[in-house]
Design an enzyme around this catalytic site. Structure first.
Site, PDB file in Angstrom:
ATOM      1  N   THR A  50       0.845  -1.194   0.000  1.00 53.81           N
ATOM      2  CA  THR A  50       0.000   0.000   0.000  1.00 53.81           C
ATOM      3  C   THR A  50       0.880   1.244   0.000  1.00 53.81           C
ATOM      4  OG1 THR A  50      -0.021   0.075   2.386  1.00 53.81           O
ATOM      5  CG2 THR A  50      -1.806  -1.121   1.334  1.00 53.81           C
ATOM      6  N   GLU A  75      -6.563  -2.158  -0.264  1.00 53.09           N
ATOM      7  CA  GLU A  75      -6.994  -3.272   0.584  1.00 53.09           C
ATOM      8  C   GLU A  75      -8.276  -3.926   0.072  1.00 53.09           C
ATOM      9  OE1 GLU A  75      -5.926  -0.376   1.458  1.00 53.09           O
ATOM     10  OE2 GLU A  75      -4.766  -0.389   3.311  1.00 53.09           O
ATOM     11  N   TRP A  99     -16.743  19.966  11.365  1.00 51.64           N
ATOM     12  CA  TRP A  99     -15.945  19.285  10.349  1.00 51.64           C
ATOM     13  C   TRP A  99     -16.228  19.887   8.979  1.00 51.64           C
ATOM     14  CZ3 TRP A  99     -15.409  13.258  10.710  1.00 51.64           C
ATOM     15  CH2 TRP A  99     -14.901  12.922  11.977  1.00 51.64           C
ATOM     16  N   LYS A 129     -10.929  19.943  10.903  1.00 49.50           N
ATOM     17  CA  LYS A 129     -11.723  19.977  12.142  1.00 49.50           C
ATOM     18  C   LYS A 129     -11.461  21.307  12.834  1.00 49.50           C
ATOM     19  CE  LYS A 129     -11.044  15.069  12.305  1.00 49.50           C
ATOM     20  NZ  LYS A 129      -9.754  14.668  11.750  1.00 49.50           N
TER      21      LYS A 129
HETATM   22  P1  AMP Z   1      -5.057   3.513  -2.542  1.00 47.90           P
HETATM   23  O1  AMP Z   1      -5.086   2.439  -1.555  1.00 47.90           O
HETATM   24  O2  AMP Z   1      -3.719   4.152  -2.706  1.00 47.90           O
HETATM   25  O3  AMP Z   1      -5.624   3.116  -3.836  1.00 47.90           O
HETATM   26  O4  AMP Z   1      -5.993   4.678  -1.968  1.00 47.90           O
HETATM   27  C1  AMP Z   1      -7.333   4.433  -1.648  1.00 47.90           C
HETATM   28  C2  AMP Z   1      -7.993   5.697  -1.186  1.00 47.90           C
HETATM   29  O5  AMP Z   1      -8.165   6.601  -2.281  1.00 47.90           O
HETATM   30  C3  AMP Z   1      -9.386   5.491  -0.664  1.00 47.90           C
HETATM   31  O6  AMP Z   1      -9.387   5.027   0.665  1.00 47.90           O
HETATM   32  C4  AMP Z   1      -9.982   6.878  -0.808  1.00 47.90           C
HETATM   33  O7  AMP Z   1      -9.575   7.718   0.253  1.00 47.90           O
HETATM   34  C5  AMP Z   1      -9.336   7.379  -2.074  1.00 47.90           C
HETATM   35  N1  AMP Z   1     -10.250   7.216  -3.219  1.00 47.90           N
HETATM   36  C6  AMP Z   1     -10.273   6.229  -4.120  1.00 47.90           C
HETATM   37  N2  AMP Z   1     -11.251   6.443  -5.033  1.00 47.90           N
HETATM   38  C7  AMP Z   1     -11.853   7.602  -4.695  1.00 47.90           C
HETATM   39  C8  AMP Z   1     -12.951   8.364  -5.222  1.00 47.90           C
HETATM   40  N3  AMP Z   1     -13.580   8.003  -6.329  1.00 47.90           N
HETATM   41  N4  AMP Z   1     -13.293   9.496  -4.580  1.00 47.90           N
HETATM   42  C9  AMP Z   1     -12.655   9.907  -3.465  1.00 47.90           C
HETATM   43  N5  AMP Z   1     -11.621   9.238  -2.930  1.00 47.90           N
HETATM   44  C10 AMP Z   1     -11.225   8.096  -3.522  1.00 47.90           C
END
Ligand code: AMP
Length: 581
Positions: free
Chosen positions: A213, A360, A475, A470
């Site tokens: 990740t 994840e 928020w 915050k």
């Molecule tokens: P990653 O594990 O690097 O792919 O990041 C995942 C995170 O990206 C998620 O937990 C969200 O916070 C953000 N994310 C993914 N898709 C979206 C979306 N369409 N809109 C807003 N946030 C997103």
């Protein structure tokens, strides 16, 4: 002899490693001795395209153009070559490569032979990359020559003996001139496996892939996916994309090209889906906006996906060398797509829509429902439909909960944390029980995202829990402010972060780039926010005191706004931050 063993032999699979699950014993019908119990294995994703689209093409920019028939044949040769090199089921084979046909071959051949594919994030800093190689216990690394300098920085500190195979794009493979420590070159490996390889069945729960990740504090965390999970995920993605609105759905006539790197959560799983459907596929190699545009135009690409940053780069390049983007379907995910950027894309005819997921979660969770949207319209309502994080795919159980895991009521006033269950979620972090249990507390995977469920069952992510501002007990969503600022004429990219405030705890700060030839000012930005305050849509404190103009905004290794880094940069008073110097 146990009953399950009796059944195993009775099924006529004594030459197979696969043992039927005990659930078969619960079936009312006794399975026919010769019945095939069909484990969900990645190799089965190829069954349909083998028959239905053998002549369709897979194209790797500037490298190769071949048919599915040749692709399938090369899978056997790659597995054969790796076996000859000593790779066994259960071994970990890592890849450092650009998105190309060879990466697609690795997506399939490595797990199909029972080994584990480790998709290395080539944009990680060297020390983190070393951590992932050691932690995943890679047995062999297939490395493109462009990443040799990166690998050389850490090579002596790889803890286990690791074999190295070189991937070269040049027509002359230079097989005799391999750098020190390299065993073989990729195409030679395929020559070595020329007698092919018989892919056999095994337990569908066997690990197929692993990766790390990004964006977390400390070292990246490892996640793994099994064959069963990847097969179900592929079905889940197709099920979610195919029945949609005719302007955005994925279908047999599409030409697919990824614009999300294949190391990022299996290129969001789309390469598996496109291959299963037997689509014409185009792999772009190194991402460069001008060549992406030229491939879209030359190869007739109709379906793609990317993070907002890539879309921004693509649209900027299209201003200089325009192509016809009309009808190009693009899923945007990975982070929230600002409204202004979406409008710019739709104005050029791009059929844009959001999807949501995370490392994840394999990653797919939700996709925007654009049924009833007015196509080509840039009205706020229609853009908002495209940007809604969307409806959960089949089999996904999604809840929005308060800190005690109680369901929040539906509607925009009721945000909470998004928690999920699905057959393809990572069951934990490799070798990290503490964080795994935290991820799964209460029996649901905690996304760390804040959002609400609408009355029509659509999810709207409003922020990451860590990014919410915050202030004085209230928020404010950083994404909401980014959307407003992105609509100001002359704003290129925008990031909103929380900065410390002695009195209120936190206050918003806006960081922006200017589009070429536009002179947007801090006052223009404050005025845009003020309009929302005046109509009661935002609290007065949302008007940002600090607005910073920069030439570029820090990004993570997968091209998302790096808010963690930005918060650290701007934590001090104005003038004390490196970025303002
Ligand atoms: P990653 O594990 O690097 O792919 O990041 C995942 C995170 O990206 C998620 O937990 C969200 O916070 C953000 N994310 C993914 N898709 C979206 C979306 N369409 N809109 C807003 N946030 C997103």
């Amino acid at each position: 002899m146990q009953f399950s063993t009796v059944l195993y032999y009775a099924c006529g699979q004594s030459n197979r490693e696969f043992q039927p699950g005990s659930s078969l014993l619960d079936m009312k019908t006794t399975p026919a001795p010769s019945a095939y119990s069909y484990p969900l294995l990645i190799r089965h994703l190829l069954n349909a395209c083998r028959l239905a689209s053998p002549q369709n093409e897979i194209i790797s920019a500037d490298l190769v153009r071949y048919t599915y028939t040749e692709f399938l044949e090369r899978l056997g040769r790659l597995a054969g070559g790796l076996t000859a090199l000593g790779v066994k089921p259960g071994d970990t084979v890592a890849v450092m490569n650009w998105d190309c046909h060879r990466y697609l071959e690795c997506f399939f051949a490595i797990p199909m032979m029972g080994a584990i594919l480790h998709t290395i994030n080539i944009r990680l800093p060297a020390e983190q990359l070393l951590h992932t190689i050691n932690h995943a216990e890679d047995d062999i690394i297939l490395v493109h020559e462009d990443f040799l300098p990166l690998l050389n920085q850490i090579r002596t500190r790889i803890e286990r003996p690791v074999r190295l195979a070189m991937i070269r794009d040049s027509a002359h493979y230079g097989r005799d001139t391999l750098p020190d420590g390299f065993d073989i070159e990729y195409e030679t490996l395929l020559d070595m496996g020329k007698d092919g390889f018989e892919f056999i069945d095994f337990d569908e729960h066997r690990t197929a892939t692993t990766f790390y990740t990004t964006g977390t504090t400390g070292n990246p965390k490892g996640v793994c996916y099994s064959h069963r999970q990847l097969v179900l995920h592929t079905m889940g993605v197709i099920t979610a994309l195919s029945p949609g609105d005719e302007h955005v759905r994925l279908h047999r006539g599409d030409v697919y090209m990824p614009m999300t790197p294949m190391f990022h959560v299996h290129g969001w799983g789309l390469p598996y889906a496109a291959t299963m459907l037997g689509l014409k596929q185009v792999y772009p190699g190194r991402y460069d906006p001008v060549s992406l545009l030229s491939l879209i135009s030359r190869e007739g690409v109709t379906f793609s996906h990317c993070v907002p940053t890539i879309l921004q780069m693509l649209l900027a390049a299209d201003e200089v060398t325009p192509i016809d983007l009309n009808g190009l379907k693009v899923i945007v995910g990975g982070s929230a797509l600002p409204h202004g950027l979406a409008r710019a894309a739709v104005t050029k005819g791009v059929q844009l829509f959001a999807a949501y997921g995370m490392s994840e979660t394999c990653p797919f969770l939700t996709v925007a429902d654009t049924m009833g949207m007015n196509h080509g319209s840039v009205l706020d309502r229609d853009i908002a439909m495209r940007l809604k994080t969307g409806k959960p795919g089949a089999l996904i159980e999604m809840r929005v909960v308060d800190p005690d895991m109680n369901d929040m009521p539906r509607g925009s006033g009721h945000t909470g944390e998004v928690v999920v269950r699905a057959p393809w979620l990572a069951q934990g972090y490799t070798g990290n029980i503490g964080d795994s249990e935290e991820l799964w507390r209460g029996g649901y995977l905690h996304t760390g995202d804040v959002g609400y469920l609408d009355h029509d069952g659509s999810l709207q992510i409003t922020d990451r829990m860590k990014d919410v501002i915050k202030s004085g007990g209230e928020w404010l969503s950083s994404i909401k402010l980014e959307n407003i600022v992105s609509r100001c004429k002359g704003v290129g990219e925008v990031a909103v972060i929380a900065i410390p405030d002695e009195k209120w705890g936190e206050r918003p700060m806006v960081i922006v780039t200017r589009s070429p030839d536009h002179a947007v000012t801090a006052q223009d930005i404050r005025n845009a926010v003020r309009e929302q305050v005046d109509t009661g849509k935002l609290p007065g404190w949302a008007i940002p005191e600090r607005v910073e103009f920069v030439t570029s905004i820090d990004k993570t290794s997968v091209g998302k706004l790096d808010k963690k880094l930005l918060r650290a940069h701007y934590a001090g008073p104005p003038g004390e931050n490196p970025a303002e110097a």
